[in-house]
Design an enzyme around this catalytic site. Sequence first.
Site, PDB file in Angstrom:
ATOM      1  N   GLU A 167      39.103  12.236  40.833  1.00  0.00           N
ATOM      2  CA  GLU A 167      37.889  11.852  41.544  1.00  0.00           C
ATOM      3  C   GLU A 167      36.912  11.213  40.560  1.00  0.00           C
ATOM      4  O   GLU A 167      36.167  11.929  39.879  1.00  0.00           O
ATOM      5  CB  GLU A 167      37.229  13.076  42.182  1.00  0.00           C
ATOM      6  CG  GLU A 167      38.006  13.695  43.316  1.00  0.00           C
ATOM      7  CD  GLU A 167      37.094  14.524  44.203  1.00  0.00           C
ATOM      8  OE1 GLU A 167      37.035  14.234  45.398  1.00  0.00           O
ATOM      9  OE2 GLU A 167      36.435  15.439  43.701  1.00  0.00           O
TER      10      GLU A 167
ATOM     11  N   HIS B 263      35.522  20.741  40.594  1.00  0.00           N
ATOM     12  CA  HIS B 263      34.941  19.563  41.248  1.00  0.00           C
ATOM     13  C   HIS B 263      33.745  19.071  40.434  1.00  0.00           C
ATOM     14  O   HIS B 263      33.008  19.865  39.856  1.00  0.00           O
ATOM     15  CB  HIS B 263      34.511  19.914  42.678  1.00  0.00           C
ATOM     16  CG  HIS B 263      34.202  18.715  43.512  1.00  0.00           C
ATOM     17  ND1 HIS B 263      33.006  18.036  43.412  1.00  0.00           N
ATOM     18  CD2 HIS B 263      34.931  18.057  44.455  1.00  0.00           C
ATOM     19  CE1 HIS B 263      33.019  17.019  44.259  1.00  0.00           C
ATOM     20  NE2 HIS B 263      34.170  17.008  44.899  1.00  0.00           N
TER      21      HIS B 263
END
Length: 249
Positions: free
Chosen positions: A167, A95
Amino acid sequence: MRRKIIAANWKMYKTCAETESFIKEFIELSKGYEEKEIVICPPFTSLYVASKLLKDTAIKLGAQNMFWEKEGAYTGEISPIMLKDLNCTYVIIGHSERRNYFSETNEMINKKIKSAFNYGLIPIFCVGEKWEERERGKTEEVITKQVREGLEGLEKENVEKIVIAYEPVWAIGTGHSAKGEDANEVAGLIRKIISEMYDTEVSQKIRIQYGGSVNPQNITEFLSQNEIDGALVGGASLKPQSFWNIVKS
């Protein structure tokens, strides 16, 4: 046909009591629902209570991170076997907040992905460019490097199981989401990279999520794109009704 997958990333939110309250309410809301795969990724401290509550449901449990070693003197880290012991199916790896705040490199992420597969976990592998990289026309270069280095040395049969979350860093927690067609273009790029590394069959099997300020109002824009198979949801997954509205959209 790739089954859609919606995952909740709670980040550093929710105590055990709050986790219990959310899951009990969400189980009632989603009772009997089977169309999309649902994953909830609470903080480490809530995995045990979440595991107990989700045991007899179709909702999958995921973790937000892991270390690549099975065990050892790694203070503060969590191993893949600890996650398996708690009935985790998925683990988020790479992430942007991990890359940014904890200096995770593509090499470290690659080790984590390999370790996750070795211990029977499915990675949700995150990639994405920063705003300045996008402005300079570097999106393709950045994504290609992240995907190639993150998946280096992985067996084909593992890669086809992976979930990749696109993302864009500039859209995470900012309230600014990418446009559906822009996200779809990057998802298509990811499939192209995978097909070059492996083959077209593998690239068509992997599921690609969009993440970055996803909410009940914009989710359909992303799920209607032909290359996008789901969403990794942050803030909008913290309330049961909001997350359910995204799932059932």
